[in-house]
Design a protein around this motif. Structure first.
Motif, PDB file in Angstrom:
ATOM      1  N   MET A  42      33.009  37.006  30.806  1.00  0.00           N
ATOM      2  CA  MET A  42      32.263  38.044  30.880  1.00  0.00           C
ATOM      3  C   MET A  42      31.990  38.370  32.323  1.00  0.00           C
ATOM      4  O   MET A  42      31.646  37.312  33.116  1.00  0.00           O
ATOM      5  CB  MET A  42      30.708  37.902  30.316  1.00  0.00           C
ATOM      6  N   THR A  43      32.362  39.613  32.556  1.00  0.00           N
ATOM      7  CA  THR A  43      32.331  39.873  34.017  1.00  0.00           C
ATOM      8  C   THR A  43      31.948  41.286  34.257  1.00  0.00           C
ATOM      9  O   THR A  43      32.461  42.177  33.504  1.00  0.00           O
ATOM     10  CB  THR A  43      33.718  39.533  34.750  1.00  0.00           C
ATOM     11  N   TRP A  44      31.361  41.416  35.526  1.00  0.00           N
ATOM     12  CA  TRP A  44      30.876  42.904  35.974  1.00  0.00           C
ATOM     13  C   TRP A  44      31.508  42.988  37.457  1.00  0.00           C
ATOM     14  O   TRP A  44      31.236  42.138  38.323  1.00  0.00           O
ATOM     15  CB  TRP A  44      29.442  43.126  35.899  1.00  0.00           C
ATOM     16  N   ARG A  45      32.198  43.942  37.511  1.00  0.00           N
ATOM     17  CA  ARG A  45      32.854  44.389  38.596  1.00  0.00           C
ATOM     18  C   ARG A  45      32.201  45.566  39.201  1.00  0.00           C
ATOM     19  O   ARG A  45      32.366  46.702  38.916  1.00  0.00           O
ATOM     20  CB  ARG A  45      34.495  44.459  38.696  1.00  0.00           C
ATOM     21  N   ALA A  46      30.959  45.536  39.936  1.00  0.00           N
ATOM     22  CA  ALA A  46      30.209  46.414  40.396  1.00  0.00           C
ATOM     23  C   ALA A  46      30.835  47.490  41.313  1.00  0.00           C
ATOM     24  O   ALA A  46      30.655  48.767  41.236  1.00  0.00           O
ATOM     25  CB  ALA A  46      28.984  45.990  41.154  1.00  0.00           C
ATOM     26  N   GLY A  47      31.771  47.064  42.110  1.00  0.00           N
ATOM     27  CA  GLY A  47      32.458  47.980  43.166  1.00  0.00           C
ATOM     28  C   GLY A  47      33.338  48.918  42.257  1.00  0.00           C
ATOM     29  O   GLY A  47      33.594  50.102  42.541  1.00  0.00           O
ATOM     30  N   LEU A  83      26.438  51.587  35.813  1.00  0.00           N
ATOM     31  CA  LEU A  83      25.603  51.368  37.103  1.00  0.00           C
ATOM     32  C   LEU A  83      24.769  50.015  37.285  1.00  0.00           C
ATOM     33  O   LEU A  83      24.641  49.830  38.390  1.00  0.00           O
ATOM     34  CB  LEU A  83      24.940  52.819  37.017  1.00  0.00           C
ATOM     35  N   GLY A  84      24.585  49.416  36.209  1.00  0.00           N
ATOM     36  CA  GLY A  84      23.829  48.274  36.098  1.00  0.00           C
ATOM     37  C   GLY A  84      23.714  47.231  34.849  1.00  0.00           C
ATOM     38  O   GLY A  84      24.243  47.859  34.015  1.00  0.00           O
ATOM     39  N   VAL A  85      23.627  46.236  35.057  1.00  0.00           N
ATOM     40  CA  VAL A  85      23.586  45.311  33.943  1.00  0.00           C
ATOM     41  C   VAL A  85      22.523  44.340  33.878  1.00  0.00           C
ATOM     42  O   VAL A  85      21.874  43.785  34.990  1.00  0.00           O
ATOM     43  CB  VAL A  85      25.023  44.292  34.099  1.00  0.00           C
TER      44      VAL A  85
END
Length: 156
Positions: A42-47, A83-85
């Motif tokens: 599970m990954t979030w790439r904010a950029g 935009l957010g997690v």
């Protein structure tokens, strides 16, 4: 005399679906139901404003299931415009955790914005704040025999 071709005669192809509205998302949710994944996938790439899961998805669409063992396939579930997690009921420090996805839903907040809610077995959830609904589900491997050899069940 020749017979008409049946669905079962066709070569199955990997899924590659997109959702831009709640109806589309319901289809993706039904196909991703009971997918399992290690918390490390599970990954979030904010950029990039992108959240992704590498799922081991049960092949609910497999019409040949009655003739063969149940199958899973690895799939990418990607949510864009994030935009957010936030999460609850998940110990993100336990890298051995395997999660089970129950559903994917959209909760609008106005003007196309809202939250994508990933509901997990065991009262866990992931909520993604999004600017616009854009979700894809893409199979990335060949199907394989489900390790349990069984279909997922939901006893009530």
């Amino acid at each position: 005399m020749t017979d008409d071709a049946a669905f079962e005669d066709g070569r199955e192809t990997p899924l590659y679906l997109g959702a831009f509205d709640t109806e589309d998302l319901q289809i993706i949710s039904s196909l991703a139901q009971d997918a399992v994944f290690p918390i490390t996938e599970m990954t979030w790439r904010a950029g990039e404003r992108r959240f992704a899961l590498l799922l081991n998805r049960f092949r609910w669409e497999d019409r040949a299931r009655a003739r063969q063992d149940p199958e899973r396939v690895q799939s990418l579930l990607v949510i864009d415009n994030v935009l957010g997690v936030a999460s609850q009921g998940i110990d993100r420090s336990d890298r051995d955790t395997v999660l089970s996805l129950l559903s994917v839903a959209f909760e609008p907040t106005g003007d196309g914005t809202g939250h994508v809610l990933l509901t997990l077995a065991g009262d866990g959830a992931i909520r993604l704040e999004i600017e616009a609904l854009e979700v894809t589900l893409k199979d990335v491997t060949r199907p394989y025999r489900a390790p349990s050899g069984k279909m997922p069940r939901h006893d009530t």
